[in-house]
Design a protein around this motif. Structure first.
Motif, PDB file in Angstrom:
ATOM      1  N   SER A 152      47.007  37.355  37.358  1.00 42.49           N
ATOM      2  CA  SER A 152      45.817  36.859  36.323  1.00 42.49           C
ATOM      3  C   SER A 152      46.426  36.026  35.340  1.00 42.49           C
ATOM      4  O   SER A 152      45.919  35.227  34.673  1.00 42.49           O
ATOM      5  N   ALA A 155      47.388  32.679  36.213  1.00 43.70           N
ATOM      6  CA  ALA A 155      46.497  31.687  36.298  1.00 43.70           C
ATOM      7  C   ALA A 155      45.740  31.381  34.835  1.00 43.70           C
ATOM      8  O   ALA A 155      45.293  30.242  34.633  1.00 43.70           O
ATOM      9  N   GLN A 159      45.900  27.477  34.300  1.00 42.14           N
ATOM     10  CA  GLN A 159      44.579  27.045  34.790  1.00 42.14           C
ATOM     11  C   GLN A 159      43.583  27.270  33.438  1.00 42.14           C
ATOM     12  O   GLN A 159      42.319  26.977  33.606  1.00 42.14           O
ATOM     13  N   LYS A 161      42.179  29.788  32.563  1.00 43.32           N
ATOM     14  CA  LYS A 161      40.960  30.609  33.287  1.00 43.32           C
ATOM     15  C   LYS A 161      40.484  31.768  32.345  1.00 43.32           C
ATOM     16  O   LYS A 161      41.418  32.515  32.016  1.00 43.32           O
ATOM     17  N   GLU A 162      39.226  31.997  32.043  1.00 43.45           N
ATOM     18  CA  GLU A 162      38.809  33.026  31.129  1.00 43.45           C
ATOM     19  C   GLU A 162      38.491  34.226  31.932  1.00 43.45           C
ATOM     20  O   GLU A 162      38.184  34.183  32.994  1.00 43.45           O
TER      21      GLU A 162
END
Length: 238
Positions: A152, A155, A159, A161-162
């Motif tokens: 996580s 990512a 990325q 990512k939230e």
């Protein structure tokens, strides 16, 4: 309002009085003092010996699942005191139980677990207690292959990512390891990030706690790191 205040004051006085009773009776542990000096010899061993015992235990576990352990044995003796040979900072992953992985009995390991084996202020305090009051000669940071929290963090870093809730706080603590791993251009980015996260935890234990850092400098304590392979059962030292 007045009635509540009266009850609150009485409750506070009762709590203080109760704590005083425990202190007077010597029932609370004191930092730097072990509960039973005679039994303290059970973990008064060099850090290298403690690490060797973990390695031997893991070898047994990986080979045949470890020895059969009677968890009720010496239960009464453990009421009086504990003398763990090592502290373990482990990921909270349900497949990574330190006592089983290292084939140790109850009372042998002082374990603190959270997702991603992150060093928190509570974790630091826990291991400071283990060093000063229990005399542990070794602390191991234990990560594992395929760690979802490190994934996580990877990512989130690559990325953007939230994540919901308090997860961003956890991921933020792991991101420096991801960045370090990325700079080494590894063939397996996740595996490299997991190893770097273990190294980061080892560094934080020594630098964020004066108590732990001084014990390491004095040669009384060793900080080790390892990555557990879920498939083979082997812990590889980092």
């Amino acid at each position: 309002m007045c009635d509540y205040g009266t009850r609150s004051n009485l409750s506070r006085r009762s709590l203080i009085a109760g704590a005083s009773t425990f202190l007077t009776a010597g029932m609370l542990p004191h930092f730097g003092v072990r509960a039973d000096d005679k039994e303290a010899a059970s973990n008064a061993i060099p850090p290298s010996e403690a690490l060797e015992r973990l390695k031997e235990g893991n070898t047994r576990f990986a080979a045949d699942g470890g020895k059969d352990i009677d968890f009720s044995a010496k239960r009464a003796a453990r009421v009086k005191a504990q003398h763990p040979i090592a502290g373990i900072l482990s990921c909270a992953d349900s497949r990574v139980p330190p006592e089983i992985i290292f084939d140790q009995r109850p009372g042998d390991l002082f374990v603190s677990r959270d997702a991603g084996n992150v060093v928190s202020s509570y974790g630091l305090a826990s291991f400071e207690f283990a060093v000063t009051s229990l005399g542990v000669p070794l602390i191991m940071v234990l990560g594992h292959k395929g760690c979802g929290v490190v994934l996580s963090a990877l990512a989130a870093s690559t990325q953007r990512k939230e994540l919901p809730g308090h997860l961003p706080e956890l991921v933020k603590a792991i991101e420096p390891a991801v960045i370090t791993a990325h700079g080494k251009h590894p063939s397996d980015f996740l595996a490299a990030s997991i190893e770097e996260n273990v190294r980061l935890g080892m560094k934080r234990l020594k630098t964020k706690s004066k108590i732990i850092g001084e014990a390491v400098m004095a040669g009384k304590l060793k900080i080790a790191g390892g990555v557990y392979d879920l498939e083979t059962g082997v812990v590889k030292l980092v």
